[in-house]
Design a protein around this motif. Structure first.
Motif, PDB file in Angstrom:
ATOM      1  N   GLU A 193       0.852  -1.189   0.000  1.00  0.00           N
ATOM      2  CA  GLU A 193       0.000   0.000   0.000  1.00  0.00           C
ATOM      3  C   GLU A 193       0.888   1.240   0.000  1.00  0.00           C
ATOM      4  N   ARG A 194       0.607   2.152  -0.922  1.00  0.00           N
ATOM      5  CA  ARG A 194       1.478   3.305  -1.147  1.00  0.00           C
ATOM      6  C   ARG A 194       1.664   4.150   0.116  1.00  0.00           C
ATOM      7  N   SER A 195       0.610   4.432   0.848  1.00  0.00           N
ATOM      8  CA  SER A 195       0.725   5.294   2.024  1.00  0.00           C
ATOM      9  C   SER A 195       1.521   4.620   3.142  1.00  0.00           C
ATOM     10  N   GLU A 196       1.318   3.323   3.329  1.00  0.00           N
ATOM     11  CA  GLU A 196       2.046   2.611   4.378  1.00  0.00           C
ATOM     12  C   GLU A 196       3.527   2.476   4.027  1.00  0.00           C
ATOM     13  N   VAL A 197       3.825   2.248   2.767  1.00  0.00           N
ATOM     14  CA  VAL A 197       5.232   2.165   2.341  1.00  0.00           C
ATOM     15  C   VAL A 197       5.895   3.524   2.495  1.00  0.00           C
ATOM     16  N   ALA A 198       5.199   4.600   2.130  1.00  0.00           N
ATOM     17  CA  ALA A 198       5.767   5.946   2.279  1.00  0.00           C
ATOM     18  C   ALA A 198       6.022   6.261   3.745  1.00  0.00           C
ATOM     19  N   ALA A 199       5.090   5.880   4.629  1.00  0.00           N
ATOM     20  CA  ALA A 199       5.297   6.112   6.062  1.00  0.00           C
ATOM     21  C   ALA A 199       6.476   5.291   6.572  1.00  0.00           C
ATOM     22  N   GLY A 200       6.591   4.051   6.127  1.00  0.00           N
ATOM     23  CA  GLY A 200       7.714   3.215   6.534  1.00  0.00           C
ATOM     24  C   GLY A 200       9.039   3.763   6.041  1.00  0.00           C
ATOM     25  N   MET A 201       9.062   4.289   4.828  1.00  0.00           N
ATOM     26  CA  MET A 201      10.291   4.885   4.299  1.00  0.00           C
ATOM     27  C   MET A 201      10.659   6.158   5.057  1.00  0.00           C
ATOM     28  N   ASP A 202       9.658   6.977   5.389  1.00  0.00           N
ATOM     29  CA  ASP A 202       9.930   8.182   6.176  1.00  0.00           C
ATOM     30  C   ASP A 202      10.504   7.824   7.544  1.00  0.00           C
ATOM     31  N   GLU A 203       9.949   6.783   8.151  1.00  0.00           N
ATOM     32  CA  GLU A 203      10.440   6.334   9.451  1.00  0.00           C
ATOM     33  C   GLU A 203      11.872   5.810   9.344  1.00  0.00           C
ATOM     34  N   ALA A 204      12.158   5.046   8.300  1.00  0.00           N
ATOM     35  CA  ALA A 204      13.509   4.513   8.111  1.00  0.00           C
ATOM     36  C   ALA A 204      14.514   5.629   7.870  1.00  0.00           C
ATOM     37  N   ILE A 205      14.121   6.664   7.136  1.00  0.00           N
ATOM     38  CA  ILE A 205      15.012   7.798   6.906  1.00  0.00           C
ATOM     39  C   ILE A 205      15.262   8.551   8.198  1.00  0.00           C
ATOM     40  N   ALA A 206      14.206   8.738   9.000  1.00  0.00           N
ATOM     41  CA  ALA A 206      14.366   9.445  10.268  1.00  0.00           C
ATOM     42  C   ALA A 206      15.279   8.678  11.216  1.00  0.00           C
ATOM     43  N   VAL A 207      15.127   7.359  11.248  1.00  0.00           N
ATOM     44  CA  VAL A 207      15.977   6.544  12.132  1.00  0.00           C
ATOM     45  C   VAL A 207      17.422   6.584  11.649  1.00  0.00           C
ATOM     46  N   SER A 208      17.642   6.486  10.345  1.00  0.00           N
ATOM     47  CA  SER A 208      19.013   6.467   9.839  1.00  0.00           C
ATOM     48  C   SER A 208      19.675   7.834   9.936  1.00  0.00           C
ATOM     49  N   ALA A 209      18.909   8.916   9.956  1.00  0.00           N
ATOM     50  CA  ALA A 209      19.498  10.242  10.090  1.00  0.00           C
ATOM     51  C   ALA A 209      20.005  10.481  11.502  1.00  0.00           C
ATOM     52  N   ALA A 210      19.406   9.842  12.490  1.00  0.00           N
ATOM     53  CA  ALA A 210      19.819  10.046  13.874  1.00  0.00           C
ATOM     54  C   ALA A 210      21.008   9.180  14.258  1.00  0.00           C
ATOM     55  N   VAL A 211      21.283   8.113  13.539  1.00  0.00           N
ATOM     56  CA  VAL A 211      22.353   7.192  13.875  1.00  0.00           C
ATOM     57  C   VAL A 211      23.450   7.305  12.822  1.00  0.00           C
ATOM     58  N   PRO A 212      24.704   7.549  13.229  1.00  0.00           N
ATOM     59  CA  PRO A 212      25.764   7.608  12.234  1.00  0.00           C
ATOM     60  C   PRO A 212      26.027   6.228  11.635  1.00  0.00           C
ATOM     61  N   LEU A 213      26.314   6.209  10.352  1.00  0.00           N
ATOM     62  CA  LEU A 213      26.585   4.953   9.676  1.00  0.00           C
ATOM     63  C   LEU A 213      28.032   4.542   9.944  1.00  0.00           C
ATOM     64  N   LEU A 214      28.219   3.317  10.421  1.00  0.00           N
ATOM     65  CA  LEU A 214      29.552   2.820  10.730  1.00  0.00           C
ATOM     66  C   LEU A 214      30.012   1.784   9.727  1.00  0.00           C
ATOM     67  N   GLY A 215      29.244   1.507   8.739  1.00  0.00           N
ATOM     68  CA  GLY A 215      29.608   0.496   7.759  1.00  0.00           C
ATOM     69  C   GLY A 215      28.956  -0.834   8.082  1.00  0.00           C
ATOM     70  N   SER A 216      29.114  -1.758   7.194  1.00  0.00           N
ATOM     71  CA  SER A 216      28.504  -3.068   7.333  1.00  0.00           C
ATOM     72  C   SER A 216      29.286  -3.919   8.318  1.00  0.00           C
ATOM     73  N   ARG A 217      28.561  -4.712   9.118  1.00  0.00           N
ATOM     74  CA  ARG A 217      29.213  -5.617  10.057  1.00  0.00           C
ATOM     75  C   ARG A 217      29.045  -7.062   9.606  1.00  0.00           C
ATOM     76  N   GLU A 218      28.721  -7.260   8.330  1.00  0.00           N
ATOM     77  CA  GLU A 218      28.601  -8.619   7.817  1.00  0.00           C
ATOM     78  C   GLU A 218      29.984  -9.208   7.618  1.00  0.00           C
ATOM     79  N   LYS A 219      30.054 -10.540   7.666  1.00  0.00           N
ATOM     80  CA  LYS A 219      31.328 -11.224   7.521  1.00  0.00           C
ATOM     81  C   LYS A 219      31.845 -11.057   6.091  1.00  0.00           C
ATOM     82  N   PRO A 220      33.104 -10.638   5.910  1.00  0.00           N
ATOM     83  CA  PRO A 220      33.636 -10.443   4.560  1.00  0.00           C
ATOM     84  C   PRO A 220      33.787 -11.763   3.820  1.00  0.00           C
ATOM     85  N   ALA A 221      33.792 -11.677   2.508  1.00  0.00           N
ATOM     86  CA  ALA A 221      33.968 -12.864   1.681  1.00  0.00           C
ATOM     87  C   ALA A 221      35.399 -13.364   1.778  1.00  0.00           C
TER      88      ALA A 221
END
Length: 154
Positions: A110-138
């Motif tokens: 649903e377009r409105s729910e996806v837009a709200a989820g994307m807005d929430e994800a952007i707000a959460v990622s703006a408050a937390v600095p990105l430190l890079g991926s913590r996945e195991k390297p190849a």
């Protein structure tokens, strides 16, 4: 009673498909229906291109002898439509793969729910600095040591 020509019926059908597709893209709230409406509009545009290059009293543009027929159908719109079909299939495949990813990430299309989820994800990622991926390297290489969080100056 009206005598409708075949030309008018076909052109009206092509324009009708385009209008239905555009209306579906604008009015639909479900993202999969938007992709289906895009396919309908594309089919209408392709039909319109084929009709623009077709002549009812002409023959196929295939030369089989030394003498060419008097009137032939224009092959350029047909080649354009074939190219448009291939491009359209690629775009639709990309759109469906994005819809699968959106459904997996947000649990809905649903377009409105996806837009709200994307807005929430952007707000959460703006408050937390990105430190890079913590996945195991190849290749079994070790992970680098974690970086310390930057201190905020207050």
């Amino acid at each position: 009673m009206y005598n409708l020509s075949l030309d008018l019926i076909l052109y009206s059908g092509a324009l009708g498909l385009i209008v239905i597709g555009l209306a579906g893209m604008v009015l639909s709230r479900h993202l999969f229906r938007v992709v289906l409406a895009l396919a309908i509009a594309e089919a209408g545009a392709n039909l319109l291109l084929v009709l623009a290059g077709y002549r009812w009293d002409a023959v196929a543009p295939i030369l089989s002898g030394a003498q060419a027929p008097a009137s032939m159908v224009d092959p350029v719109p047909q080649a354009m439509v074939l190219t448009a079909i291939v491009i359209g299939v690629g775009i639709q495949a990309l759109a469906v793969s994005l819809l699968v990813k959106i459904r997996h990430s947000f649990g809905t299309l649903e377009r409105s729910e996806v837009a709200a989820g994307m807005d929430e994800a952007i707000a959460v990622s703006a408050a937390v600095p990105l430190l890079g991926s913590r996945e195991k390297p190849a290749g079994g290489r070790p992970l680098p040591p974690p970086e310390p969080l930057p201190e905020s100056k207050a």
